[in-house]
Motif scaffolding. Structure first.
Motif, PDB file in Angstrom:
ATOM      1  N   LYS A   7     -10.372   2.273 -16.868  1.00  0.00           N
ATOM      2  CA  LYS A   7     -11.548   2.421 -17.718  1.00  0.00           C
ATOM      3  C   LYS A   7     -11.136   3.107 -19.022  1.00  0.00           C
ATOM      4  CE  LYS A   7     -16.045   4.678 -17.767  1.00  0.00           C
ATOM      5  NZ  LYS A   7     -17.001   5.444 -16.978  1.00  0.00           N
ATOM      6  N   THR A   8     -11.649   2.624 -20.145  1.00  0.00           N
ATOM      7  CA  THR A   8     -11.391   3.270 -21.425  1.00  0.00           C
ATOM      8  C   THR A   8     -12.231   4.541 -21.507  1.00  0.00           C
ATOM      9  OG1 THR A   8     -11.064   1.101 -22.422  1.00  0.00           O
ATOM     10  CG2 THR A   8     -11.388   2.923 -23.914  1.00  0.00           C
ATOM     11  N   SER A   9     -11.578   5.654 -21.797  1.00  0.00           N
ATOM     12  CA  SER A   9     -12.298   6.925 -21.834  1.00  0.00           C
ATOM     13  C   SER A   9     -13.258   6.963 -23.027  1.00  0.00           C
ATOM     14  CB  SER A   9     -11.316   8.087 -21.942  1.00  0.00           C
ATOM     15  OG  SER A   9     -10.725   8.098 -23.228  1.00  0.00           O
ATOM     16  N   LYS A  10     -14.250   7.839 -22.944  1.00  0.00           N
ATOM     17  CA  LYS A  10     -15.226   7.961 -24.021  1.00  0.00           C
ATOM     18  C   LYS A  10     -14.558   8.418 -25.317  1.00  0.00           C
ATOM     19  CE  LYS A  10     -18.802   9.122 -20.746  1.00  0.00           C
ATOM     20  NZ  LYS A  10     -19.045  10.261 -19.903  1.00  0.00           N
ATOM     21  N   ALA A  11     -13.591   9.312 -25.214  1.00  0.00           N
ATOM     22  CA  ALA A  11     -12.909   9.812 -26.405  1.00  0.00           C
ATOM     23  C   ALA A  11     -12.146   8.684 -27.105  1.00  0.00           C
ATOM     24  CB  ALA A  11     -11.952  10.935 -26.027  1.00  0.00           C
ATOM     25  N   ARG A  12     -11.459   7.856 -26.327  1.00  0.00           N
ATOM     26  CA  ARG A  12     -10.692   6.749 -26.905  1.00  0.00           C
ATOM     27  C   ARG A  12     -11.632   5.700 -27.502  1.00  0.00           C
ATOM     28  NH1 ARG A  12      -5.251   4.014 -25.682  1.00  0.00           N
ATOM     29  NH2 ARG A  12      -4.663   6.177 -25.475  1.00  0.00           N
ATOM     30  N   ARG A  13     -12.719   5.415 -26.812  1.00  0.00           N
ATOM     31  CA  ARG A  13     -13.702   4.451 -27.303  1.00  0.00           C
ATOM     32  C   ARG A  13     -14.342   4.943 -28.601  1.00  0.00           C
ATOM     33  NH1 ARG A  13     -18.763   4.827 -23.929  1.00  0.00           N
ATOM     34  NH2 ARG A  13     -18.977   6.585 -25.340  1.00  0.00           N
ATOM     35  N   ASP A  14     -14.767   6.222 -28.618  1.00  0.00           N
ATOM     36  CA  ASP A  14     -15.451   6.753 -29.792  1.00  0.00           C
ATOM     37  C   ASP A  14     -14.500   6.944 -30.970  1.00  0.00           C
ATOM     38  OD1 ASP A  14     -17.713   6.697 -28.281  1.00  0.00           O
ATOM     39  OD2 ASP A  14     -17.704   8.839 -27.810  1.00  0.00           O
ATOM     40  N   LYS A  15     -13.225   7.218 -30.697  1.00  0.00           N
ATOM     41  CA  LYS A  15     -12.238   7.352 -31.758  1.00  0.00           C
ATOM     42  C   LYS A  15     -12.082   6.027 -32.500  1.00  0.00           C
ATOM     43  CE  LYS A  15      -8.270   8.241 -30.183  1.00  0.00           C
ATOM     44  NZ  LYS A  15      -6.944   8.672 -29.725  1.00  0.00           N
ATOM     45  N   ARG A  16     -12.169   4.948 -31.790  1.00  0.00           N
ATOM     46  CA  ARG A  16     -12.044   3.623 -32.392  1.00  0.00           C
ATOM     47  C   ARG A  16     -13.308   3.273 -33.187  1.00  0.00           C
ATOM     48  NH1 ARG A  16     -11.601   0.873 -27.928  1.00  0.00           N
ATOM     49  NH2 ARG A  16     -13.741   0.140 -27.894  1.00  0.00           N
ATOM     50  N   ARG A  17     -14.448   3.688 -32.707  1.00  0.00           N
ATOM     51  CA  ARG A  17     -15.709   3.324 -33.345  1.00  0.00           C
ATOM     52  C   ARG A  17     -16.055   4.192 -34.555  1.00  0.00           C
ATOM     53  NH1 ARG A  17     -19.744   2.643 -28.182  1.00  0.00           N
ATOM     54  NH2 ARG A  17     -18.806   0.764 -27.329  1.00  0.00           N
ATOM     55  N   SER A  18     -15.580   5.412 -34.591  1.00  0.00           N
ATOM     56  CA  SER A  18     -16.072   6.379 -35.569  1.00  0.00           C
ATOM     57  C   SER A  18     -15.906   5.968 -37.034  1.00  0.00           C
ATOM     58  CB  SER A  18     -15.444   7.741 -35.332  1.00  0.00           C
ATOM     59  OG  SER A  18     -14.077   7.696 -35.590  1.00  0.00           O
ATOM     60  N   PRO A  19     -14.795   5.376 -37.496  1.00  0.00           N
ATOM     61  CA  PRO A  19     -14.719   5.049 -38.924  1.00  0.00           C
ATOM     62  C   PRO A  19     -15.761   4.032 -39.364  1.00  0.00           C
ATOM     63  CG  PRO A  19     -12.550   4.905 -37.926  1.00  0.00           C
ATOM     64  CD  PRO A  19     -13.541   5.095 -36.821  1.00  0.00           C
ATOM     65  N   ASN A  20     -16.228   3.176 -38.457  1.00  0.00           N
ATOM     66  CA  ASN A  20     -17.199   2.164 -38.829  1.00  0.00           C
ATOM     67  C   ASN A  20     -18.616   2.705 -38.853  1.00  0.00           C
ATOM     68  OD1 ASN A  20     -15.125   0.277 -38.874  1.00  0.00           O
ATOM     69  ND2 ASN A  20     -15.328  -0.099 -36.690  1.00  0.00           N
ATOM     70  N   MET A  21     -18.855   3.838 -38.234  1.00  0.00           N
ATOM     71  CA  MET A  21     -20.204   4.377 -38.151  1.00  0.00           C
ATOM     72  C   MET A  21     -20.566   5.259 -39.345  1.00  0.00           C
ATOM     73  SD  MET A  21     -21.496   3.209 -35.526  1.00  0.00           S
ATOM     74  CE  MET A  21     -21.212   2.543 -33.925  1.00  0.00           C
TER      75      MET A  21
END
Length: 58
Positions: A7-21
């Protein structure tokens, strides 16, 4: 079809999403006619001038 082993951890998932938000405020310029802030390369909503000419009859 590729399936993830872990499972992809929340930290890894959110790190990828953050620049686009991140939302940036639009860059504003000052109208040379009425000195109100306006979006660049657009007709001034206050005085209807663009490039020193009245472009919309009010």
């Amino acid at each position: 079809m590729a399936v993830p082993k872990r499972k992809t951890s929340k930290a890894r998932r959110d790190k990828r999403r953050s620049p686009n938000m991140k939302m940036k405020a639009p860059g504003l310029s000052i109208c040379p006619q009425c000195h109100e802030p306006k979006l660049p390369h657009r007709v001034c909503p206050n005085c209807n001038y663009y490039d020193g000419k009245d472009v919309m009859e009010s």
